[in-house]
Scaffold this active site. Sequence first.
Site, PDB file in Angstrom:
ATOM      1  N   ASP A 291     -53.003  50.671 -32.489  1.00 49.43           N
ATOM      2  CA  ASP A 291     -52.269  50.612 -31.233  1.00 49.43           C
ATOM      3  C   ASP A 291     -51.470  49.311 -31.268  1.00 49.43           C
ATOM      4  O   ASP A 291     -51.640  48.479 -32.156  1.00 49.43           O
ATOM      5  CB  ASP A 291     -53.186  50.693 -30.008  1.00 49.43           C
ATOM      6  CG  ASP A 291     -52.391  51.168 -28.774  1.00 49.43           C
ATOM      7  OD1 ASP A 291     -51.146  51.163 -28.823  1.00 49.43           O
ATOM      8  OD2 ASP A 291     -53.013  51.525 -27.755  1.00 49.43           O
TER       9      ASP A 291
HETATM   10  C1  BGC Z   1     -50.178  52.013 -25.888  1.00 52.69           C
HETATM   11  C2  BGC Z   1     -50.031  53.269 -26.715  1.00 52.69           C
HETATM   12  C3  BGC Z   1     -48.584  53.485 -27.058  1.00 52.69           C
HETATM   13  C4  BGC Z   1     -48.059  52.274 -27.793  1.00 52.69           C
HETATM   14  C5  BGC Z   1     -46.621  52.386 -28.240  1.00 52.69           C
HETATM   15  C6  BGC Z   1     -49.497  50.841 -26.537  1.00 52.69           C
HETATM   16  O1  BGC Z   1     -49.477  49.718 -25.721  1.00 52.69           O
HETATM   17  O2  BGC Z   1     -51.538  51.756 -25.668  1.00 52.69           O
HETATM   18  O3  BGC Z   1     -50.573  54.361 -26.046  1.00 52.69           O
HETATM   19  O4  BGC Z   1     -48.423  54.638 -27.818  1.00 52.69           O
HETATM   20  O5  BGC Z   1     -48.178  51.150 -26.938  1.00 52.69           O
HETATM   21  O6  BGC Z   1     -45.753  52.343 -27.194  1.00 52.69           O
END
Ligand code: BGC
Length: 748
Positions: A291
């Site tokens: 993530d």
């Molecule tokens: C979120 C994810 C997301 C990623 C990319 C993160 O902060 O937890 O769910 O896909 O950002 O935007």
Amino acid sequence: MKKTLIFTFGLLISVSCLAQIPAYKDKNLSVNLRVKDLLSRMTVEEKVGQLNQVNGGVLTGPTVANDPGAAGKMNLLRQGKVGSFLNVVGTEQTLAVQKEAINNTRLGIPLLFAFDVIHGYKTVFPIPLAEACSWDLAGAQNTAAIAAKEASSAGLHWTFAPMMDVSREPRWGRVMEGSGEDPYLQARFAEARVTGFQGDLSDNEHVMACVKHFAAYGAVEAGKEYNTVDLSRYALWNYYMPSYKAAVKAGAATVMNSFNILDGVPASGNGYLVNDVLKKKWGFDGFVVSDWASFGEMIAHGYSANETEAAKQAIMAGSDMDMESQVFNKTLVNTVNEGDVPLARLDEAVERILRMKFKLGLFDDPYKYHDAEREKRTLLAPEHIKVARDAASSSMVLLKNEILPLKKELKNILVLGHLSESQDDVLDFWKGQGDHKNTVTILEGIKAKYPNAKVSFVKTCTRDGEFIKGSEKEIKSLAKKADVIIATIGLYGDLAGEARALGNLNPPAGQMEMLAAAKATKTPMVVLVQAGRPLILTDVVKEYGTILYTWIGGSQHGNGVADILAGDVNPSAKTVMSFPASLGQVPVYYNHYNSGRPHSDGQEGPDHFWVSRYRDIPNEPLFPFGYGLSYSTFVYSDLKLSKTEINKNETVTVEVKVTNTSKIDGIEIVQLYIRDLVAQPIRPVKELKDFKRIMIKAGETAVVNFELPAVKLGFYDENGDDLLQKGAFKVFVGTNSKEVLSADLELK
Ligand code: BGC
């Protein structure tokens, strides 16, 4: 065998060499051989580059001509140090950047473009939590397919969806992204959405799905974003894992680590989760992305001493791609060269990523996703808007009803509340490329539905829900002539999504003042609630007779509402999260254990003192899981099992009669639950095992059959292995998790 393979590989490479194209560019060879060939040509730097995902934004064109950030990212790309960009969208940008990758890097390896297409790209569908309340799997597959069609037409290969985190936490802003509190239902939506997004990935109209957040992110303590998760393995396997597992089995191409810890180890560096469960136990053959910056965040967790260690721990746990923390880019070449991370592990991660690039056909036609004409005709296509409208109305839950549907010949309607007219608030944080100007508000939806009525509007509250002084007077004078008042309460759209945890789930006080002012006029009234999570509506339910929970319906929110108000759509949705009666109950969910001293609301007296209850609030939620009304009324009768005893290889047929006793055709979601009465370990008081969404014509009786194989009576042990224990079970069928008929079943 191995020798033959090596021989074939060598032969094919030389054949391709004769033809003067490198084997990895030869369409006629198998993906495996092409991957191996490409890998054999790559430097360690280029390999690490493939594992690096960078937040792009706008990277080329006049607006960034002097932007050092964009230039730096493009330089990184030219050096072969980027495998994927996120947040570069639109054919123009993606095409220009892909051309750089193909023409100006040593090996011309195509990029993957990724974006959060959570519930639509340009046409925005209801938030996933709302869509799950439709219990319409085919519908969810279709909206995911449309989202993929639009996103792929805009140059994207990959969405970071579906989020499959089971959650019982309305305080957590991200419940809007999932499908509620039940593992079985979440798993079915996992399959539907993965299939919808991906198809078989061979054309250019689908995108790779990403199952997130692995694992158990929905269990963050107190619903606080990025917080700790502390769970038993038994709960992990039985509540949280089934949906990720179903998504992987449905062929999801990628999986995302979660931000949380599990057993004290951050998920990104958790070898049990990634290596042992995902890759070995489930045989996942796609790749795992972190993530946002989660590899680097292992330092803040106190798990890694520095970036070098974080990168090593992440890759050795089985995680493959680094989204944005740059720790792979900064440290991995050295650690691999020094032998601290085996080259074989680096190769394995690279192979997984390259395989997906081949599977998408990007080596053969790197520009297949970048066609401006296709983008133009695909985005917001009329057929997509039509689906968005239907999806909105089939996701809205009727909680209480005294006056709906409204008469067609209304002459005068009074609409109240900022949320009724705000284009901004029918979209949320995860709106993709959804644009407020392409949305339909409630006010617009009502005006379009009742073109001959006088529709007036009083804002009454600010965006934050503060009462605008003096509004009572206006309400009073307009209400005199109005046939009906439609008042919207709830939360503004941007309060749903990541980093939007809330410690107060009551509707804002000013909105309650608005409702009171409207009620004082004695004009009949409908309360609409708009939010990306269940709010606490105890006071609203006490005072008001008609309440429709609209969630956040996306582009067509207002038309969806108007269709229900006017009775053009008979509501059928049922909530997939319990609605707490009070914040003190949270987490409150239907599939809890019984405890040694169970208590039911209403039981009072000395025998009900030393029991599992609160002294000041009820145990039961305000509305249970699976609850929702229709304009039809359904009566359940004659629950029958084809046998009362089965062995582990048998299936029992569960039959029930459902009669539509009303004068209007309606869809009913018939729900089947079980309870394993005695088990080691113990089982919950109810578990959803099946459901059917069926249309029953007015006055007719449907005979509904479920096939319940013995294996569905099973569960998981703390290692994720199947358990099936003989003994006594209850089988329940009903209109929600509380109002059910029951029968006995014995597993021999
Ligand atoms: C979120 C994810 C997301 C990623 C990319 C993160 O902060 O937890 O769910 O896909 O950002 O935007």
